[in-house]
Structure formats: structure tokens, C-alpha cells
Write an enzyme that holds these catalytic residues in place. Structure first.
Site, PDB file in Angstrom:
ATOM      1  N   LEU A  56       1.164  -1.149  -0.070  1.00 16.35           N
ATOM      2  CA  LEU A  56       0.086   0.118  -0.142  1.00 16.35           C
ATOM      3  C   LEU A  56       1.179   1.383  -0.263  1.00 16.35           C
ATOM      4  O   LEU A  56       2.187   1.313   0.689  1.00 16.35           O
ATOM      5  CB  LEU A  56      -0.515  -0.036   1.265  1.00 16.35           C
ATOM      6  CG  LEU A  56      -2.147  -0.959   1.257  1.00 16.35           C
ATOM      7  CD1 LEU A  56      -2.697  -1.043   3.067  1.00 16.35           C
ATOM      8  CD2 LEU A  56      -2.488  -0.865  -0.093  1.00 16.35           C
ATOM      9  N   GLU A  70      -7.627   2.752   8.831  1.00 11.73           N
ATOM     10  CA  GLU A  70      -8.197   2.370   7.422  1.00 11.73           C
ATOM     11  C   GLU A  70      -8.102   1.156   7.326  1.00 11.73           C
ATOM     12  O   GLU A  70      -9.462   0.648   6.847  1.00 11.73           O
ATOM     13  CB  GLU A  70      -7.472   3.106   6.204  1.00 11.73           C
ATOM     14  CG  GLU A  70      -8.089   3.448   5.225  1.00 11.73           C
ATOM     15  CD  GLU A  70      -9.058   2.064   4.306  1.00 11.73           C
ATOM     16  OE1 GLU A  70      -9.985   1.762   3.995  1.00 11.73           O
ATOM     17  OE2 GLU A  70      -8.154   1.230   4.519  1.00 11.73           O
TER      18      GLU A  70
HETATM   19  N1  LIG Z   1      -5.401   0.485  -1.987  1.00  9.06           N
HETATM   20  C1  LIG Z   1      -6.275  -1.227  -1.640  1.00  9.06           C
HETATM   21  O1  LIG Z   1      -7.461  -1.318  -1.498  1.00  9.06           O
HETATM   22  C2  LIG Z   1      -5.181  -2.883  -1.898  1.00  9.06           C
HETATM   23  C3  LIG Z   1      -6.037  -3.656  -1.463  1.00  9.06           C
HETATM   24  C4  LIG Z   1      -5.726  -4.843  -2.243  1.00  9.06           C
HETATM   25  C5  LIG Z   1      -4.468  -4.811  -2.827  1.00  9.06           C
HETATM   26  N2  LIG Z   1      -3.437  -3.767  -3.185  1.00  9.06           N
HETATM   27  C6  LIG Z   1      -2.346  -3.099  -3.823  1.00  9.06           C
HETATM   28  O2  LIG Z   1      -2.520  -4.030  -4.905  1.00  9.06           O
HETATM   29  C7  LIG Z   1      -1.513  -4.854  -5.752  1.00  9.06           C
HETATM   30  C8  LIG Z   1      -1.350  -6.756  -6.324  1.00  9.06           C
HETATM   31  O3  LIG Z   1      -2.257  -6.399  -7.402  1.00  9.06           O
HETATM   32  P1  LIG Z   1      -1.841  -6.513  -8.678  1.00  9.06           P
HETATM   33  O4  LIG Z   1      -3.426  -6.468  -9.725  1.00  9.06           O
HETATM   34  O5  LIG Z   1      -0.961  -6.684  -8.708  1.00  9.06           O
HETATM   35  O6  LIG Z   1      -2.136  -8.492  -7.898  1.00  9.06           O
HETATM   36  P2  LIG Z   1      -3.421  -9.428  -7.176  1.00  9.06           P
HETATM   37  O7  LIG Z   1      -4.891  -9.037  -8.009  1.00  9.06           O
HETATM   38  O8  LIG Z   1      -3.749  -9.317  -5.718  1.00  9.06           O
HETATM   39  O9  LIG Z   1      -2.985 -10.519  -7.751  1.00  9.06           O
HETATM   40  C9  LIG Z   1      -2.740 -10.819  -9.024  1.00  9.06           C
HETATM   41  C10 LIG Z   1      -2.357 -12.454  -8.953  1.00  9.06           C
HETATM   42  O10 LIG Z   1      -3.487 -12.994  -8.932  1.00  9.06           O
HETATM   43  C11 LIG Z   1      -4.124 -13.718  -9.298  1.00  9.06           C
HETATM   44  N3  LIG Z   1      -4.533 -14.068 -10.453  1.00  9.06           N
HETATM   45  C12 LIG Z   1      -5.317 -12.739 -10.699  1.00  9.06           C
HETATM   46  N4  LIG Z   1      -6.836 -13.044 -11.699  1.00  9.06           N
HETATM   47  C13 LIG Z   1      -6.700 -14.417 -11.381  1.00  9.06           C
HETATM   48  C14 LIG Z   1      -7.616 -15.153 -12.059  1.00  9.06           C
HETATM   49  N5  LIG Z   1      -8.530 -14.890 -12.941  1.00  9.06           N
HETATM   50  N6  LIG Z   1      -7.699 -16.475 -12.392  1.00  9.06           N
HETATM   51  C15 LIG Z   1      -6.177 -17.058 -11.672  1.00  9.06           C
HETATM   52  N7  LIG Z   1      -5.884 -16.296 -11.054  1.00  9.06           N
HETATM   53  C16 LIG Z   1      -5.748 -15.265 -11.059  1.00  9.06           C
HETATM   54  C17 LIG Z   1      -2.560 -14.287 -10.588  1.00  9.06           C
HETATM   55  O11 LIG Z   1      -1.602 -14.903  -9.630  1.00  9.06           O
HETATM   56  P3  LIG Z   1      -0.786 -15.985 -10.269  1.00  9.06           P
HETATM   57  O12 LIG Z   1       0.781 -15.561 -10.941  1.00  9.06           O
HETATM   58  O13 LIG Z   1       0.121 -16.813  -9.047  1.00  9.06           O
HETATM   59  O14 LIG Z   1      -0.988 -16.741 -11.510  1.00  9.06           O
HETATM   60  C18 LIG Z   1      -2.086 -12.755 -11.097  1.00  9.06           C
HETATM   61  O15 LIG Z   1      -0.185 -13.292 -10.727  1.00  9.06           O
HETATM   62  C19 LIG Z   1      -0.451  -4.557  -4.432  1.00  9.06           C
HETATM   63  O16 LIG Z   1       0.475  -3.334  -4.975  1.00  9.06           O
HETATM   64  C20 LIG Z   1      -1.389  -4.010  -2.871  1.00  9.06           C
HETATM   65  O17 LIG Z   1      -0.622  -3.597  -2.215  1.00  9.06           O
HETATM   66  C21 LIG Z   1      -4.225  -2.336  -2.965  1.00  9.06           C
END
Ligand SMILES: NC(=O)c1ccc[n+]([C@@H]2O[C@H](COP(=O)([O-])OP(=O)(O)OC[C@H]3O[C@@H](n4cnc5c(N)ncnc54)[C@H](OP(=O)(O)O)[C@@H]3O)[C@@H](O)[C@H]2O)c1
Length: 187
Positions: free
Chosen positions: A23, A30
Site C-alpha cells: 500500500l 483505514e
Molecule cells: N488499496 C487497496 O485497497 C488495495 C487492496 C488490495 C491490494 N492492493 C495493492 O494492489 C497490488 C496488487 O495488485 P495486483 O493487481 O498486482 O495483483 P492481485 O490482483 O492481488 O494478484 C494478481 C495475481 O492473482 C492471480 N490471479 C488474478 N486473477 C486471476 C484469475 N482470474 N484466475 C486465477 N488467478 C488469478 C494471479 O496469480 P499467479 O501469478 O499466481 O497466477 C495474478 O498474478 C499491491 O500493491 C497491493 O498492495 C491495494
């Protein structure tokens, strides 16, 4: 009963949600709000489901995993083995995760479904026919981010939820508001 997906996210002024798989801000109140919203159930015998992507799972400190008091669903296309973590289930697609929730296995034990991120999983959720509400914390400041909240459907309307604090919240020099938007399909 038809599934209803609640999405919960915090985003800053440019709709950024993350930086370097973390984050971009540190906001204790929050985080407490997130925990309260995703954990609380009316029926004490039930738990809520939290659905997250593999990156978000990896971003959570080991001592807080799995997210306690909630049934953790993790999406990954790889062969993850998280059995040692207890109440954690891995799904290879968003569809298979929803199919499981529509089936008998969890039917009587969960109350609400919360999609908790990150960007890739938010996108699947808001584009899905079961997308019900977005609980969005608007952080009234711009942060340097590399991950962003996806575009929302156009037919969303702001609604009131009595469990959500109203007005501007403050922590240090950061102001934020808790907002709730509903997909008008569910009106
Ligand atoms: N501000 C907020 O409220 C908040 C909340 C949550 C997260 N975040 C931030 O968001 C960032 C992470 O987000 P991100 O988009 O990079 O990743 P993410 O959505 O958390 O994870 C992506 C991974 O999930 C798996 N995945 C996604 N969709 C899939 C599907 N349909 N089927 C199977 N597997 C699936 C895959 O894993 P594999 O590579 O293992 O296949 C993909 O590489 C971080 O910076 C975190 O801190 C912020």
C-alpha cells in the site's frame, strides 16, 4: 440465492491503490475499518469470504495470514499449496471461485463475500454479473502508485450504509472518506 459481490478498496486521488506490491500509505484507522467491514457478520455462526489475488496475498505480512475470522479465497493460476494456513482455499479462475460459492460446500457457512484486491481481481469483480457494491475509501491526496483501481460500470449510485462512518476522517496529514456505491442493477 444469487451471489452478491462486495468490493472493498482504498484509492488515492489518481485512483492508485498500490506501489511495489504494497500500500502506498499507512493508515491505521483505514485498516481497522477494512478489518471491521470484512469480518463483521450478523450471524455469529457464520464467517465472511474474502477473495484476493496472489499478489495481494503475498503483500500481507506472514503474521497476519490468513486474514483472521474470515474464509480466505486466493486466486492463482499456479499450483499454490497453502494448506498449512488453515481456512485458505486456492482457485485457478474467478469463475471456479464463484462456482464454488454457488455450490453446497460453503452455502451455509458464509454470510457476505468481499473482494479485497488487487487490481487484477477488482477488474474481474466489477465486470462480473454479481458485482453488487463498492466500498471505496477515497484518500484525498495523490500518491505515487504503480497499480490502479479499474474502470467502474457507469450505472453506479452512491448509497448509505449505516455501518459506514460518515464525514471526513483524518490521520496525520491525510484526509479520507468512506463511500459506498451500488450497482443499480440491484436496485
Ligand atoms: N488499496 C487497496 O485497497 C488495495 C487492496 C488490495 C491490494 N492492493 C495493492 O494492489 C497490488 C496488487 O495488485 P495486483 O493487481 O498486482 O495483483 P492481485 O490482483 O492481488 O494478484 C494478481 C495475481 O492473482 C492471480 N490471479 C488474478 N486473477 C486471476 C484469475 N482470474 N484466475 C486465477 N488467478 C488469478 C494471479 O496469480 P499467479 O501469478 O499466481 O497466477 C495474478 O498474478 C499491491 O500493491 C497491493 O498492495 C491495494
Amino acid at each position: 440465492m444469487a451471489l452478491k459481490l462486495n468490493v472493498i478498496a482504498a484509492a488515492c486521488e489518481n485512483m492508485g491503490i498500490g506501489k511495489n506490491n504494497n500500500l502506498p500509505w499507512k493508515l491505521k484507522t483505514e485498516m481497522e475499518y477494512f478489518t471491521k467491514m470484512t469480518t463483521t457478520t450478523r450471524d455469529p455462526c457464520k464467517k465472511n469470504i474474502v477473495i484476493m489475488g496472489h499478489n495481494t496475498w503475498n503483500s500481507i505480512h506472514k503474521k497476519f495470514k490468513p486474514l483472521k475470522g474470515r474464509i480466505n479465497f486466493i486466486l492463482s493460476r499456479s499450483d499454490l499449496n497453502l494448506r498449512d494456513y488453515g481456512d485458505v482455499y486456492v482457485f485457478k479462475s474467478f469463475r471456479s471461485c464463484l462456482d464454488t460459492l454457488e455450490g453446497p460446500e460453503f452455502k451455509d457457512i458464509y454470510e457476505r463475500i468481499w473482494v479485497i484486491g488487487g487490481s487484477q481481481v477488482y477488474k474481474e469483480a466489477v465486470e462480473c454479473e454479481h458485482f453488487y457494491r463498492l466500498y471505496l475509501t477515497k484518500i484525498l491526496k495523490e500518491f505515487d502508485c504503480d497499480t490502479f483501481f479499474p474502470e467502474l460500470p457507469s450505472d453506479m449510485e452512491e448509497v448509505k450504509d449505516d455501518s459506514v462512518p460518515e464525514g471526513v476522517q483524518s490521520e496525520g496529514d491525510i484526509n479520507f472518506t468512506f463511500n459506498v456505491y451500488q450497482n443499480m442493477k440491484f436496485k
